[in-house]
Design an enzyme around this catalytic site. Structure first.
Site, PDB file in Angstrom:
ATOM      1  N   ARG A  47      23.153 -17.506  67.784  1.00  0.00           N
ATOM      2  CA  ARG A  47      22.844 -17.953  66.421  1.00  0.00           C
ATOM      3  C   ARG A  47      24.120 -18.258  65.630  1.00  0.00           C
ATOM      4  O   ARG A  47      24.102 -19.087  64.728  1.00  0.00           O
ATOM      5  CB  ARG A  47      22.056 -16.873  65.688  1.00  0.00           C
ATOM      6  N   ASP A 153      11.673 -15.181  49.625  1.00  0.00           N
ATOM      7  CA  ASP A 153      12.325 -14.952  50.920  1.00  0.00           C
ATOM      8  C   ASP A 153      13.823 -14.820  50.686  1.00  0.00           C
ATOM      9  O   ASP A 153      14.361 -15.329  49.696  1.00  0.00           O
ATOM     10  CB  ASP A 153      12.039 -16.109  51.896  1.00  0.00           C
TER      11      ASP A 153
HETATM   12  C1  LIG Z   1       8.748 -13.697  60.744  1.00  0.00           C
HETATM   13  S1  LIG Z   1       8.871 -14.300  59.109  1.00  0.00           S
HETATM   14  C2  LIG Z   1       7.247 -13.986  58.508  1.00  0.00           C
HETATM   15  C3  LIG Z   1       6.716 -15.101  57.642  1.00  0.00           C
HETATM   16  C4  LIG Z   1       5.280 -14.892  57.115  1.00  0.00           C
HETATM   17  N1  LIG Z   1       5.198 -13.706  56.304  1.00  0.00           N
HETATM   18  C5  LIG Z   1       4.302 -14.825  58.265  1.00  0.00           C
HETATM   19  O1  LIG Z   1       3.882 -13.729  58.634  1.00  0.00           O
HETATM   20  O2  LIG Z   1       3.944 -15.868  58.801  1.00  0.00           O
HETATM   21  C6  LIG Z   1       9.828 -13.023  58.293  1.00  0.00           C
HETATM   22  C7  LIG Z   1      10.495 -13.492  57.012  1.00  0.00           C
HETATM   23  O3  LIG Z   1      11.005 -12.348  56.305  1.00  0.00           O
HETATM   24  C8  LIG Z   1      12.216 -12.727  55.684  1.00  0.00           C
HETATM   25  N2  LIG Z   1      13.015 -11.529  55.373  1.00  0.00           N
HETATM   26  C9  LIG Z   1      13.644 -10.702  56.237  1.00  0.00           C
HETATM   27  N3  LIG Z   1      14.319  -9.744  55.570  1.00  0.00           N
HETATM   28  C10 LIG Z   1      14.099  -9.969  54.252  1.00  0.00           C
HETATM   29  C11 LIG Z   1      14.530  -9.306  53.052  1.00  0.00           C
HETATM   30  N4  LIG Z   1      15.333  -8.240  53.083  1.00  0.00           N
HETATM   31  N5  LIG Z   1      14.127  -9.820  51.874  1.00  0.00           N
HETATM   32  C12 LIG Z   1      13.306 -10.909  51.817  1.00  0.00           C
HETATM   33  N6  LIG Z   1      12.884 -11.575  52.910  1.00  0.00           N
HETATM   34  C13 LIG Z   1      13.265 -11.101  54.120  1.00  0.00           C
HETATM   35  C14 LIG Z   1      12.873 -13.640  56.704  1.00  0.00           C
HETATM   36  O4  LIG Z   1      13.851 -14.488  56.132  1.00  0.00           O
HETATM   37  C15 LIG Z   1      11.678 -14.399  57.288  1.00  0.00           C
HETATM   38  O5  LIG Z   1      11.506 -15.653  56.678  1.00  0.00           O
END
Ligand SMILES: C[S@@+](CC[C@H](N)C(=O)[O-])C[C@H]1O[C@@H](n2cnc3c(N)ncnc32)[C@H](O)[C@@H]1O
Length: 295
Positions: A47, A153
């Site tokens: 990455r 996000d």
């Molecule tokens: C796998 S995606 C899930 C998206 C959606 N909730 C779904 O289930 O389809 C996880 C998301 O959480 C966000 N994320 C991870 N850590 C975070 C944090 N500390 N604060 C806000 N967002 C976060 C990531 O950037 C990512 O876009």
């Protein structure tokens, strides 16, 4: 979402020591809550290698120095590179059925035409737009309701895609034809290869950049919180802390939706299960219990 490939390139390998990996994974865990086990070494390399090349850096030691010299800007790039953003429209469809069949009718019965929903960790917008479409489908007099969907996000790239609301057609190909035609518009400039979300759904959703570990800028409670497939990357302590904060941020009887592998077992006893990773906040539980600053 396109991220760098997770396979490890073998040509022109940039030196990436165990010390570099430990430094970067601790930095990311402290900034975001996302913890990386030893098995994520290759993922970190793949990455970040492209980022190092873009910066013209010779190895990861030089990248650590660069990060120390540019903490504000580079930490954003680092975090954007290492989040996992997998999502889709109507992912885990039973959650949208629950809104349609349980939450909206209960609101109607109570004569309450307001609803405030948070999609926490919304990635590129498919989740909050699926919520918006569900509400548009199930509330025919929606013009007389006060609906707010806040979508947040930590990753600024995916958030920008959500704001744009334009998707490759194959992202919606699995949806019912009536739903596709009603809530998406073909983008003529792309020969139909892309679609944009309809204006009615777009108007219901506000996107904001927000780190769940940072103070929360919300002054009014939410009726529903979606935090799906986010805490799966967090430690148990961070998950417990976050779920307790959700309990404080929900209105009485509010609902928390988690991802399919994220039960609240051994995480919080302030919620009752409604089945299928939907939880309802219990009434009258001490709101301060177990929360506080980020762990
Ligand atoms: C796998 S995606 C899930 C998206 C959606 N909730 C779904 O289930 O389809 C996880 C998301 O959480 C966000 N994320 C991870 N850590 C975070 C944090 N500390 N604060 C806000 N967002 C976060 C990531 O950037 C990512 O876009």
């Amino acid at each position: 979402m396109s991220k760098q490939s997770d396979s490890c390139p073998t040509l022109d390998r940039l030196a990436f020591t165990r010390e570099d990996f430990d430094y970067l994974r601790h930095f990311v865990a402290a900034a975001t809550g996302i913890v990386a086990g030893d098995d994520k070494y290759t993922l970190y390399y793949s990455r970040l290698a492209a980022r190092l090349r873009r910066l013209g850096l010779a190895d990861f030691r030089a990248y650590r120095d660069y990060l120390k010299q540019n903490p504000e800007t580079e930490s954003i790039e680092l975090v954007n590179s290492l989040t996992t953003n997998l999502t889709s429209f109507f992912r885990e469809p039973h959650h949208f059925d629950f809104i349609r069949e349980q939450i909206v009718p209960a609101r109607r019965r109570a004569g309450d035409k307001r609803m405030r929903i948070w999609s926490a960790g919304c990635s590129s917008g498919e989740e909050p737009y699926s919520i918006a479409i569900t509400l548009l489908q199930s509330i025919l007099d929606i013009a007389h309701w006060e609906i707010e969907i806040v979508a947040t996000d930590i990753d600024s790239h995916v958030l920008a895609s959500g704001v744009e609301g334009i998707y490759a057609y194959d992202r919606i190909a699995h949806l019912d034809a009536t739903l596709r035609e009603r809530y998406f518009r073909r983008d003529p400039a792309s020969d139909g290869a892309r679609v944009s979300i309809c204006e009615e759904a777009r108007r219901l959703v506000q996107f904001r950049h927000h780190n769940l570990l940072h103070p929360w800028p919300f002054h009014r409670p939410f009726d529903v919180i979606f935090c799906r497939n986010v805490v799966i990357y967090f430690s148990q302590d961070t998950k417990r802390w976050l779920v307790n904060r959700f309990a404080e941020t929900l209105a009485d009887g509010g609902h928390l939706f988690m991802g399919h592998s994220e039960s609240l077992y051994r995480t919080s006893d302030r919620f009752d299960s409604c089945g299928n990773t939907v939880y309802r906040l219990q009434a009258g539980v001490d709101a301060r219990d177990g929360a506080g600053g980020a762990p």
